[in-house]
Design a protein around this motif. Structure first.
Motif, PDB file in Angstrom:
ATOM      1  N   ILE A   1       0.841  -1.195   0.000  1.00  0.00           N
ATOM      2  CA  ILE A   1       0.000   0.000   0.000  1.00  0.00           C
ATOM      3  C   ILE A   1       0.873   1.240   0.000  1.00  0.00           C
ATOM      4  O   ILE A   1       1.805   1.359   0.809  1.00  0.00           O
ATOM      5  N   ILE A   2       0.561   2.178  -0.883  1.00  0.00           N
ATOM      6  CA  ILE A   2       1.280   3.450  -0.944  1.00  0.00           C
ATOM      7  C   ILE A   2       0.336   4.563  -0.516  1.00  0.00           C
ATOM      8  O   ILE A   2      -0.780   4.672  -1.028  1.00  0.00           O
ATOM      9  N   ILE A   3       0.792   5.383   0.422  1.00  0.00           N
ATOM     10  CA  ILE A   3      -0.011   6.501   0.922  1.00  0.00           C
ATOM     11  C   ILE A   3       0.746   7.792   0.646  1.00  0.00           C
ATOM     12  O   ILE A   3       1.888   7.958   1.087  1.00  0.00           O
ATOM     13  N   VAL A   4       0.117   8.695  -0.080  1.00  0.00           N
ATOM     14  CA  VAL A   4       0.714  10.004  -0.353  1.00  0.00           C
ATOM     15  C   VAL A   4       0.106  11.022   0.605  1.00  0.00           C
ATOM     16  O   VAL A   4      -1.105  11.227   0.620  1.00  0.00           O
ATOM     17  N   GLY A   5       0.947  11.649   1.415  1.00  0.00           N
ATOM     18  CA  GLY A   5       0.461  12.610   2.393  1.00  0.00           C
ATOM     19  C   GLY A   5       0.490  12.030   3.791  1.00  0.00           C
ATOM     20  O   GLY A   5      -0.179  11.028   4.061  1.00  0.00           O
ATOM     21  N   ALA A   6       1.285  12.640   4.674  1.00  0.00           N
ATOM     22  CA  ALA A   6       1.439  12.123   6.033  1.00  0.00           C
ATOM     23  C   ALA A   6       0.836  13.072   7.052  1.00  0.00           C
ATOM     24  O   ALA A   6       1.379  13.261   8.140  1.00  0.00           O
ATOM     25  N   GLY A   7      -0.286  13.688   6.705  1.00  0.00           N
ATOM     26  CA  GLY A   7      -1.025  14.473   7.690  1.00  0.00           C
ATOM     27  C   GLY A   7      -1.727  13.531   8.653  1.00  0.00           C
ATOM     28  O   GLY A   7      -1.431  12.327   8.710  1.00  0.00           O
ATOM     29  N   LYS A   8      -2.671  14.040   9.419  1.00  0.00           N
ATOM     30  CA  LYS A   8      -3.373  13.207  10.390  1.00  0.00           C
ATOM     31  C   LYS A   8      -4.102  12.044   9.712  1.00  0.00           C
ATOM     32  O   LYS A   8      -4.108  10.923  10.212  1.00  0.00           O
TER      33      LYS A   8
ATOM     34  N   VAL B   1       3.706  -1.000   3.826  1.00  0.00           N
ATOM     35  CA  VAL B   1       3.235   0.372   3.611  1.00  0.00           C
ATOM     36  C   VAL B   1       4.396   1.284   3.249  1.00  0.00           C
ATOM     37  O   VAL B   1       5.463   1.224   3.866  1.00  0.00           O
ATOM     38  N   VAL B   2       4.159   2.135   2.240  1.00  0.00           N
ATOM     39  CA  VAL B   2       5.098   3.191   1.893  1.00  0.00           C
ATOM     40  C   VAL B   2       4.363   4.518   2.026  1.00  0.00           C
ATOM     41  O   VAL B   2       3.278   4.694   1.467  1.00  0.00           O
ATOM     42  N   VAL B   3       4.937   5.438   2.784  1.00  0.00           N
ATOM     43  CA  VAL B   3       4.361   6.774   2.955  1.00  0.00           C
ATOM     44  C   VAL B   3       5.238   7.778   2.218  1.00  0.00           C
ATOM     45  O   VAL B   3       6.451   7.815   2.420  1.00  0.00           O
ATOM     46  N   ILE B   4       4.626   8.579   1.358  1.00  0.00           N
ATOM     47  CA  ILE B   4       5.337   9.635   0.637  1.00  0.00           C
ATOM     48  C   ILE B   4       4.889  10.980   1.190  1.00  0.00           C
ATOM     49  O   ILE B   4       3.693  11.277   1.209  1.00  0.00           O
ATOM     50  N   GLU B   5       5.839  11.792   1.647  1.00  0.00           N
ATOM     51  CA  GLU B   5       5.523  13.081   2.262  1.00  0.00           C
ATOM     52  C   GLU B   5       6.456  14.151   1.719  1.00  0.00           C
ATOM     53  O   GLU B   5       7.673  13.965   1.671  1.00  0.00           O
TER      54      GLU B   5
ATOM     55  N   VAL C   1      -3.206   5.412  -2.281  1.00  0.00           N
ATOM     56  CA  VAL C   1      -4.120   6.351  -1.633  1.00  0.00           C
ATOM     57  C   VAL C   1      -3.473   7.729  -1.559  1.00  0.00           C
ATOM     58  O   VAL C   1      -2.342   7.859  -1.070  1.00  0.00           O
ATOM     59  N   ALA C   2      -4.172   8.749  -2.030  1.00  0.00           N
ATOM     60  CA  ALA C   2      -3.689  10.131  -1.957  1.00  0.00           C
ATOM     61  C   ALA C   2      -4.524  10.879  -0.935  1.00  0.00           C
ATOM     62  O   ALA C   2      -5.735  11.043  -1.119  1.00  0.00           O
ATOM     63  N   THR C   3      -3.878  11.328   0.144  1.00  0.00           N
ATOM     64  CA  THR C   3      -4.612  11.941   1.262  1.00  0.00           C
ATOM     65  C   THR C   3      -4.139  13.346   1.576  1.00  0.00           C
ATOM     66  O   THR C   3      -4.329  13.827   2.686  1.00  0.00           O
ATOM     67  N   THR C   4      -3.512  14.032   0.616  1.00  0.00           N
ATOM     68  CA  THR C   4      -3.014  15.373   0.899  1.00  0.00           C
ATOM     69  C   THR C   4      -4.181  16.345   1.040  1.00  0.00           C
ATOM     70  O   THR C   4      -5.326  16.022   0.713  1.00  0.00           O
ATOM     71  N   GLY C   5      -3.887  17.550   1.467  1.00  0.00           N
ATOM     72  CA  GLY C   5      -4.918  18.569   1.621  1.00  0.00           C
ATOM     73  C   GLY C   5      -5.249  19.305   0.343  1.00  0.00           C
ATOM     74  O   GLY C   5      -6.061  20.236   0.350  1.00  0.00           O
ATOM     75  N   ARG C   6      -4.645  18.902  -0.778  1.00  0.00           N
ATOM     76  CA  ARG C   6      -4.890  19.567  -2.056  1.00  0.00           C
ATOM     77  C   ARG C   6      -5.509  18.584  -3.045  1.00  0.00           C
ATOM     78  O   ARG C   6      -4.927  17.558  -3.390  1.00  0.00           O
TER      79      ARG C   6
END
Length: 226
Positions: free
Chosen positions: A3-10, A26-30, A72-77
């Motif tokens: 799983i790849i997650i873009v954005g490490a906010g809350k 899991v890979v987190v991209i921030e 998954v893209a979870t950024t604020g933009r």
């Protein structure tokens, strides 16, 4: 799963923790260096944190996107989330791409492009109409086979010395809620707004919180004694 997650906010952090607990890779991209370093220290398990732009193909390849099961893209933009999911889907053929949509008006665009999307604002707007009451918390919905509650709690007054009802309190920094709880949105003057690092709460506001049901009393206490 990979799983790849873009954005490490809350939102991204919470998602990373829950998927890691389920035994996933899991890979987190921030894109913020300090936040990336913080996540690299805070997360444990089969996780890799990459400092970089989640819309950059080289960064995606560093995250081994060729073998990703979920992106998954979870950024604020919304524009960044859209571009990232488009690249993941069309260039790298990731079967499932999910985007956080901050502005509900953009849902139509995401869906037209075939991107699975979630708008917290829209979800909250529907859920807060439900009437399951628990003390001064309203149980809005129960998720994940009953062990996660989506709740709303009203801030009646400030009791912490130094907090001003005029200036408000920074939700992330000045409200001592449990780490396992995840504030999603604040309803201020009747209008729901997504939570970010700058969100302030005021007496009379309602906070929507996702929380494990076993710590509901702790969440109640934390917001009662702001």
């Amino acid at each position: 799963m990979h799983i790849i997650i873009v954005g490490a906010g809350k939102v991204g952090e919470y998602l990373a923790r829950t998927t890691l607990e389920s035994g996933n890779d899991v890979v987190v991209i921030e894109s913020d260096h300090n936040r990336a370093v913080e996540m690299a220290t805070a997360l444990s398990g089969r996780v890799l944190v990459i400092y970089g732009d989640g819309c950059n193909s080289r960064v995606m390849e560093d995250a081994d996107i060729q073998h990703a099961d979920v992106f998954v893209a979870t950024t604020g933009r919304d524009d960044n989330n859209l571009v990232a999911c488009e690249i993941a889907s069309r260039v790298y053929n990731v079967k499932r791409c999910i985007a956080r949509v901050n502005n509900p008006k953009n849902l139509r665009i995401f869906r037209k492009l075939g991107i699975e999307c979630v708008s917290s604002t829209t979800l909250i707007g529907r859920l807060i109409e439900e009437e399951a009451t628990l003390g001064n918390l309203n149980a809005v919905s129960t998720l994940a086979q009953g062990n996660i509650g989506l709740l709303e709690v009203r801030i009646r007054e400030f009791r912490t010395p130094g907090l001003s009802p005029i200036k408000g309190a920074l939700l992330y920094d000045e409200v001592d809620y449990p780490d396992e709880a995840l504030p999603i949105a604040v309803v201020h003057d009747g209008a729901p707004q997504l939570v970010d690092e700058e969100t302030r709460v005021f007496p009379g506001d309602t906070v929507i919180v996702a929380t494990p049901t076993e710590i509901i009393p702790d969440v109640r206490t934390a917001f009662r004694f702001v």
